[in-house]
Design a protein around this motif. Structure first.
Motif, PDB file in Angstrom:
ATOM      1  N   GLY A   1      37.810  45.241  56.691  1.00 55.92           N
ATOM      2  CA  GLY A   1      37.527  46.633  56.356  1.00 55.92           C
ATOM      3  C   GLY A   1      38.728  47.526  56.168  1.00 55.92           C
ATOM      4  O   GLY A   1      38.584  48.695  55.794  1.00 55.92           O
TER       5      GLY A   1
ATOM      6  N   ARG B   1      41.172  47.771  53.919  1.00 54.10           N
ATOM      7  CA  ARG B   1      41.362  48.330  52.570  1.00 54.10           C
ATOM      8  C   ARG B   1      40.307  49.390  52.282  1.00 54.10           C
ATOM      9  O   ARG B   1      40.601  50.449  51.725  1.00 54.10           O
ATOM     10  CB  ARG B   1      41.320  47.209  51.534  1.00 54.10           C
ATOM     11  CG  ARG B   1      41.736  47.641  50.153  1.00 54.10           C
ATOM     12  CD  ARG B   1      41.889  46.469  49.246  1.00 54.10           C
ATOM     13  NE  ARG B   1      40.671  45.677  49.205  1.00 54.10           N
ATOM     14  CZ  ARG B   1      40.279  44.974  48.162  1.00 54.10           C
ATOM     15  NH1 ARG B   1      41.002  44.950  47.084  1.00 54.10           N
ATOM     16  NH2 ARG B   1      39.163  44.280  48.197  1.00 54.10           N
ATOM     17  N   ARG B   2      39.080  49.105  52.692  1.00 53.79           N
ATOM     18  CA  ARG B   2      37.999  50.080  52.475  1.00 53.79           C
ATOM     19  C   ARG B   2      38.233  51.359  53.272  1.00 53.79           C
ATOM     20  O   ARG B   2      37.962  52.447  52.796  1.00 53.79           O
ATOM     21  CB  ARG B   2      36.665  49.466  52.842  1.00 53.79           C
ATOM     22  CG  ARG B   2      36.156  48.523  51.781  1.00 53.79           C
ATOM     23  CD  ARG B   2      34.704  48.142  52.053  1.00 53.79           C
ATOM     24  NE  ARG B   2      34.368  47.008  51.242  1.00 53.79           N
ATOM     25  CZ  ARG B   2      34.437  45.749  51.642  1.00 53.79           C
ATOM     26  NH1 ARG B   2      34.820  45.460  52.864  1.00 53.79           N
ATOM     27  NH2 ARG B   2      34.129  44.766  50.836  1.00 53.79           N
TER      28      ARG B   2
ATOM     29  N   ARG C   1      38.506  54.929  51.702  1.00 57.26           N
ATOM     30  CA  ARG C   1      37.543  55.939  52.156  1.00 57.26           C
ATOM     31  C   ARG C   1      38.266  57.225  52.563  1.00 57.26           C
ATOM     32  O   ARG C   1      37.835  58.328  52.238  1.00 57.26           O
ATOM     33  CB  ARG C   1      36.726  55.389  53.318  1.00 57.26           C
ATOM     34  CG  ARG C   1      35.522  56.229  53.675  1.00 57.26           C
ATOM     35  CD  ARG C   1      34.658  55.568  54.744  1.00 57.26           C
ATOM     36  NE  ARG C   1      34.155  54.276  54.286  1.00 57.26           N
ATOM     37  CZ  ARG C   1      34.313  53.124  54.939  1.00 57.26           C
ATOM     38  NH1 ARG C   1      34.928  53.097  56.092  1.00 57.26           N
ATOM     39  NH2 ARG C   1      33.825  52.005  54.447  1.00 57.26           N
TER      40      ARG C   1
ATOM     41  N   ARG D   1      31.720  47.956  45.581  1.00 57.11           N
ATOM     42  CA  ARG D   1      32.129  46.817  46.420  1.00 57.11           C
ATOM     43  C   ARG D   1      31.888  47.102  47.861  1.00 57.11           C
ATOM     44  O   ARG D   1      31.996  47.987  48.453  1.00 57.11           O
ATOM     45  CB  ARG D   1      33.607  46.515  46.217  1.00 57.11           C
ATOM     46  CG  ARG D   1      33.838  46.025  44.811  1.00 57.11           C
ATOM     47  CD  ARG D   1      35.274  45.717  44.600  1.00 57.11           C
ATOM     48  NE  ARG D   1      35.465  45.467  43.193  1.00 57.11           N
ATOM     49  CZ  ARG D   1      36.222  44.539  42.730  1.00 57.11           C
ATOM     50  NH1 ARG D   1      36.876  43.772  43.499  1.00 57.11           N
ATOM     51  NH2 ARG D   1      36.348  44.358  41.451  1.00 57.11           N
TER      52      ARG D   1
END
Length: 142
Positions: free
Chosen positions: A105, A107-108, A112, A142
Motif C-alpha cells: 500500500g 505507493r497508494r 492518496r 487500480r
C-alpha cells in the motif's frame, strides 16, 4: 501556459515520489528498487535480467544495479539460466515476497496524500487524461 502546465505536472510527480521515498526509507529501498521487486514478485516465474529491464523500461545495465541492491538485502537471488548460460535469472526470496507484501500500500498511500485535494470526479478526470498521455484510451482504477 504549457510551460506552467509542465512545471505543475513535474512538481506533482516529484512530490509523489518524495512521499513514496519517505515511506520506503524504513525498508532501506528506493522507489526504483521497490518497483523492481514488485515486478519480480509479480512475475509467473524467474525472469531473465533482460526481461526485467524490458518490463521496467530501462537499460539492462540499470537492472544490474537494482538487482545487486535487492540481492544484497536478501530479497532476490540470481542463478544461471539453464537454457542460456550467458543469461541470469532473478527471482524473489521468501523475504522478498514478505517485504513486497508489506510494501503493497505504500505507493497508494503516497498518491492518496498528493491527490487528496482533488474530488473523486477530479481524480477520475485526471486518470483519464493521464491514460490518454500514456497512450491508452481508458485506464481502470487500480
Amino acid at each position: 501556459m504549457d510551460d506552467d502546465l509542465a512545471d505543475l505536472f513535474l512538481r506533482a510527480a516529484k512530490r509523489m515520489r518524495h512521499q513514496q521515498s519517505e515511506r520506503l526509507a524504513p525498508f532501506g529501498l528506493t522507489p526504483s528498487q521497490a518497483r523492481a521487486l514488485r515486478v519480480i514478485v509479480g512475475a509467473d516465474g524467474p525472469l531473465r535480467m533482460v526481461e526485467l529491464a524490458d518490463r521496467l523500461g530501462v537499460v539492462p545495465r540499470s537492472v544490474t544495479t537494482l538487482v545487486d541492491a535487492l540481492e544484497a538485502s536478501g530479497l532476490v537471488t540470481r542463478t544461471p539460466d539453464p537454457a542460456n548460460r550467458r543469461s541470469l535469472l532473478v527471482q524473489p526470496t521468501g523475504e522478498g515476497r514478505a517485504v513486497r507484501e508489506r510494501l503493497h500500500g505504500i505507493r497508494r498511500e503516497a498518491a492518496r496524500e498528493v491527490l487528496a485535494p482533488l474530488s473523486a470526479e477530479q481524480r477520475e478526470t485526471l486518470r483519464e487524461l493521464l491514460a490518454v498521455i500514456d497512450g491508452r484510451e481508458h485506464s481502470s482504477p487500480r
